[in-house]
Design a protein around this motif. Structure first.
Motif, short mmCIF file in Angstrom:
data_model
loop_
_atom_site.label_atom_id
_atom_site.label_comp_id
_atom_site.label_asym_id
_atom_site.label_seq_id
_atom_site.Cartn_x
_atom_site.Cartn_y
_atom_site.Cartn_z
N ASN A 82 11.21 -9.13 -7.03
CA ASN A 82 10.94 -8.29 -8.21
C ASN A 82 9.44 -8.19 -8.39
O ASN A 82 8.73 -9.20 -8.35
N ILE A 83 8.99 -6.95 -8.54
CA ILE A 83 7.55 -6.76 -8.76
C ILE A 83 7.31 -6.03 -10.07
O ILE A 83 8.13 -5.23 -10.52
N ARG A 84 6.20 -6.36 -10.69
CA ARG A 84 5.73 -5.60 -11.84
C ARG A 84 4.73 -4.59 -11.30
O ARG A 84 3.81 -5.00 -10.55
N LEU A 85 4.93 -3.33 -11.61
CA LEU A 85 4.00 -2.31 -11.09
C LEU A 85 2.82 -2.20 -12.03
O LEU A 85 2.98 -1.93 -13.23
N LEU A 86 1.63 -2.44 -11.50
CA LEU A 86 0.42 -2.47 -12.33
C LEU A 86 -0.18 -1.08 -12.49
O LEU A 86 -0.64 -0.71 -13.56
N LEU A 87 -0.19 -0.32 -11.42
CA LEU A 87 -0.81 1.02 -11.43
C LEU A 87 -0.16 1.85 -10.33
O LEU A 87 0.07 1.34 -9.23
N ALA A 88 0.10 3.12 -10.61
CA ALA A 88 0.67 4.00 -9.58
C ALA A 88 0.06 5.38 -9.71
O ALA A 88 0.09 6.00 -10.78
N PRO A 89 -0.55 5.89 -8.64
CA PRO A 89 -1.20 7.21 -8.72
C PRO A 89 -0.18 8.36 -8.75
O PRO A 89 0.96 8.21 -8.30
N PHE B 42 16.18 9.52 -9.78
CA PHE B 42 15.05 9.23 -8.91
C PHE B 42 13.85 8.83 -9.76
O PHE B 42 13.54 9.50 -10.75
N VAL B 43 13.20 7.74 -9.38
CA VAL B 43 11.95 7.37 -10.03
C VAL B 43 10.83 8.09 -9.29
O VAL B 43 10.81 8.11 -8.05
N GLY B 44 9.92 8.72 -10.01
CA GLY B 44 8.82 9.44 -9.38
C GLY B 44 7.84 8.48 -8.70
O GLY B 44 7.84 7.27 -8.97
N GLY B 45 7.00 9.04 -7.86
CA GLY B 45 5.91 8.26 -7.28
C GLY B 45 6.24 7.60 -5.95
O GLY B 45 7.36 7.18 -5.71
N ASN B 46 5.22 7.53 -5.11
CA ASN B 46 5.38 7.03 -3.74
C ASN B 46 4.48 5.83 -3.49
O ASN B 46 4.73 5.02 -2.64
N GLU B 47 3.41 5.76 -4.25
CA GLU B 47 2.37 4.77 -3.98
C GLU B 47 2.16 3.93 -5.23
O GLU B 47 2.35 4.42 -6.35
N GLY B 48 1.75 2.69 -5.06
CA GLY B 48 1.46 1.90 -6.25
C GLY B 48 1.20 0.44 -5.93
O GLY B 48 1.54 -0.05 -4.85
N LEU B 49 0.58 -0.22 -6.89
CA LEU B 49 0.25 -1.63 -6.75
C LEU B 49 1.23 -2.47 -7.55
O LEU B 49 1.43 -2.23 -8.74
N GLY B 50 1.86 -3.45 -6.89
CA GLY B 50 2.77 -4.34 -7.59
C GLY B 50 2.26 -5.77 -7.59
O GLY B 50 1.47 -6.16 -6.71
N GLU B 51 2.73 -6.51 -8.58
CA GLU B 51 2.43 -7.94 -8.63
C GLU B 51 3.76 -8.67 -8.51
O GLU B 51 4.71 -8.34 -9.24
N VAL B 52 3.83 -9.64 -7.62
CA VAL B 52 5.10 -10.33 -7.40
C VAL B 52 5.45 -11.17 -8.63
O VAL B 52 4.63 -11.96 -9.12
N MET B 53 6.67 -10.94 -9.16
CA MET B 53 7.13 -11.69 -10.33
C MET B 53 8.12 -12.77 -9.95
O MET B 53 8.09 -13.88 -10.45
N GLU B 54 9.05 -12.43 -9.06
CA GLU B 54 10.13 -13.37 -8.74
C GLU B 54 10.57 -13.08 -7.30
O GLU B 54 10.68 -11.92 -6.90
N ILE B 55 10.85 -14.13 -6.57
CA ILE B 55 11.10 -14.00 -5.13
C ILE B 55 12.52 -14.44 -4.80
O ILE B 55 12.96 -15.51 -5.23
N GLY B 56 13.24 -13.61 -4.04
CA GLY B 56 14.60 -13.95 -3.62
C GLY B 56 14.59 -14.92 -2.45
O GLY B 56 13.56 -15.15 -1.82
N ASP B 57 15.75 -15.47 -2.17
CA ASP B 57 15.88 -16.41 -1.05
C ASP B 57 15.50 -15.72 0.27
O ASP B 57 15.78 -14.54 0.47
N GLY B 58 14.86 -16.47 1.12
CA GLY B 58 14.59 -15.98 2.47
C GLY B 58 13.32 -15.17 2.59
O GLY B 58 12.99 -14.68 3.67
N VAL B 59 12.59 -15.00 1.50
CA VAL B 59 11.33 -14.25 1.56
C VAL B 59 10.19 -15.21 1.88
O VAL B 59 9.98 -16.18 1.14
N GLN C 165 -8.36 0.46 -6.44
CA GLN C 165 -8.46 0.47 -4.97
C GLN C 165 -7.14 0.05 -4.33
O GLN C 165 -6.67 0.67 -3.38
N ALA C 166 -6.56 -1.02 -4.86
CA ALA C 166 -5.31 -1.52 -4.28
C ALA C 166 -4.16 -0.53 -4.49
O ALA C 166 -3.32 -0.33 -3.62
N ALA C 167 -4.16 0.12 -5.66
CA ALA C 167 -3.05 1.03 -5.99
C ALA C 167 -3.12 2.33 -5.18
O ALA C 167 -2.13 3.06 -5.08
N THR C 168 -4.28 2.62 -4.61
CA THR C 168 -4.43 3.88 -3.87
C THR C 168 -4.73 3.62 -2.40
O THR C 168 -5.27 4.47 -1.70
#
Lengths: 381, 381
Positions: B53-60, B92-109, B151-154
């Motif tokens: 699960n990621i929190r999206l910080l910025l998406a162009p 459909f959620v709009g947008g193709n690009e963006g910066l995420g911050e990891v919130m929670e990690i599933g098994d095997g990642v 910079q990271a989001a783009t």
């Protein structure tokens, strides 16, 4: 300064004295029907080391030859040193392609003997002549066996153009599809035959004409899978028809010698990551393509020029190509182009020869001659 | 069926109950100013194995995002499974690009931990959202150190497009020249900076405008060697001017995001065996070139689409590209694009958010916004 303005006695013998040879020459760029002249010149002297004297048996008049004389072709001709009077009066022999027979060999020339057939691989050296001295590094030997004079005389430009365009861009396998326009040109007909020999399927575009069905039959006999007129391209159902033919398989190669609107439509028939290779622009219009074809369908557009190919390849690579082409010819898979031969006879006067050649190029200049014309310039009496 | 026509209570909570997240969505193609809506949705459940699960910080908002919503882009979006009510009502959620911050990690990642920055490398998964569950194979870790959020989001679209176009076609060396149009686009500015970092000289075309001198100065500050307006291309002396700049050295690479007449003129400035790479067509006109450029100057025309690049390259190749780009950013050689951030605040209603986003895309649709716009969609209260 035009050759016909020079007093003959100051330059070349046009009198009754038999002088041995004849060439079709010009000394200034312009309309070939104005600037070309037949001139007689003496027998060649013995060849200097590393050169040979060849008798030219047949030399085609290719469309590019006309452009060279007009001065609008990027490859410039080499002046004929022995015919040129001075640096200020350079004489150029017309023609780029032709079949020679070895007459006499200079010291240091290996691998060639009297009677061998050779073709010139150095561009724009002048082949509309009865004889010529050439550097041995500028010729390639062509096997006489199984080849007609016409096949050998036209082997350096059109068949290699067809062969290389089929092989240097898309990696086609047996059963793959390609598409081309100007399919009844000499190159187009070579493409059809080489593709058929390799097992590639071809879709071939031609202009509509009165005898279109007979042309279609002719191209199909050469091995064309489908022959269609440009008019059909404008039909919205044509795309679906092509899909039926190909079974939905991507067409990965297109060859273009026309450009303009019909080529835009043809390019839309190409599949993903296809290559469109241009070698002419008979419509005199630009090549105009939707940018989306490049971005989203990964189309790549190239040009092909056999002259450049020769300049970039080694002697071994050239020899390999010739071996491949002559093998196809011997096997009956690559036939004579439809042609006509204009013979300049040994007893003919230069004036008469000049007149006939000018008439011919004027006719060729009016377009759609339909056949390749070759010159046979006999030695003079 | 349009999302805004659905009774909110039947689909997503737009009431006062705090639901945790928000996304900008659509469920039918069309004008983004009509079909886009902000919708709230609950907190994500714990990530299944091999996802995070990621929190999206910025998406162009990239131009292509608009085309995807309009339904005219070749890459199709993936519906959001959790937001879609049924197979007949895909969201459909709009947008193709963006910066995420990891919130929670599933098994095997492996190789990722809470707080890491990641970007999506799978195209069209929808990034205009406050949070998202994604497959770990669809993200790449981006180092936080030395990079701004912008910079990271783009980083996944424009800089790699610029970098790959500079490197995949012509083999340029330090001191070599390249030419581009649309030089003030986000890609164009990245091209200028990456080229300057590599020591390539650049000739950059922009449209004339009121503040053209300040734009020229800005691009020169980024490292542009020359900045010129298209008007200068029409001047006959321009070719000679370019020759003075390059010292007669062949320009081997051209980048095109405009097409039409000015691109024809730009292509004529290219030298022998050059590559013209198209990645856009802002003029909405075709790319039209004299066939002679292909045949006699050996021009090759390509397209470039970063989406295809990702689909064809290995994870290692993608990681290598990101490492190169982030290094350039950390070294101050590749700066933030000029940008503006639209924040959808945590206390804002979906209706108000919908209205603001529609207004923004309507503005963007009228062209020449001049700046990259990024969305910051906060979690809801």
């Amino acid at each position: 300064m035009r050759l016909q303005n020079i007093t003959p006695s100051n330059t070349f013998s046009t009198s009754s004295v038999p002088s041995g040879n004849r060439a079709i020459v010009y000394n200034s760029n312009g309309d070939p029907a104005r600037v070309l002249s037949a001139v007689s010149f003496p027998e060649l002297s013995s060849p200097p080391p590393d050169t040979l004297n060849i008798r030219l048996l047949l030399a085609p008049i290719n469309p590019a030859d006309i452009n060279v004389i007009e001065g609008i072709y990027p490859a410039k001709p080499h002046p004929d040193v022995s015919l040129s009077q001075s640096k200020d009066l350079l004489v150029f022999v017309g023609g780029n392609e032709g079949l020679g027979e070895v007459m006499e060999i200079g010291d240091g020339v290996a691998g060639l003997q009297k009677g061998d057939w050779v073709v010139l691989t150095k561009a724009q050296t002048g082949t509309w002549s009865s004889a010529k001295n050439v550097a041995s590094s500028d010729v390639l030997k062509v096997p006489r066996q199984g080849l007609s004079e016409v096949q050998a005389a036209t082997i350096t430009v059109n068949p290699p153009t067809a062969y290389n365009m089929l092989h240097d861009f898309a990696q086609l396998a047996e059963g793959d599809w390609m598409i081309q326009n100007g399919a009844n040109s000499a190159v187009g007909q070579a493409v059809i035959q080489i593709a058929a020999a390799k097992g590639y399927k071809t879709i071939n575009f031609i202009r509509d004409r009165e005898d279109v069905e007979s042309l279609k039959s002719h191209l199909e006999l050469l091995g064309a899978t489908h022959v269609v007129t440009y008019d059909e391209l404008f039909d919205k159902s044509f795309r679906a028809k092509v899909k039926t033919w190909t079974g939905g398989k991507d067409i990965r190669l297109g060859l273009n010698c026309v450009s303009g609107k019909t080529t835009t439509l043809m390019a839309r028939l190409l599949g993903d990551s296809a290559h469109l290779v241009s070698y002419g622009a008979m419509s005199k219009e630009p090549l105009s393509l939707p940018t989306s074809l490049f971005i989203f369908k990964n189309l790549t557009c190239h040009g092909f020029w056999q002259t450049r190919w020769y300049s970039e390849k080694s002697l071994e690579e050239r020899q390999e190509l010739f071996d491949t082409l002559t093998a196809l010819m011997r096997d009956g898979k690559l036939r004579d182009p439809g042609h006509e031969i204009l013979t300049i006879g040994r007893m003919e006067s230069d004036d008469s020869a000049s007149e006939r050649i000018r008439e011919l190029v004027a006719q060729l200049g009016r377009g759609m001659y339909g056949k390749k014309v070759l010159l046979r310039i006999e030695e003079t009496a």
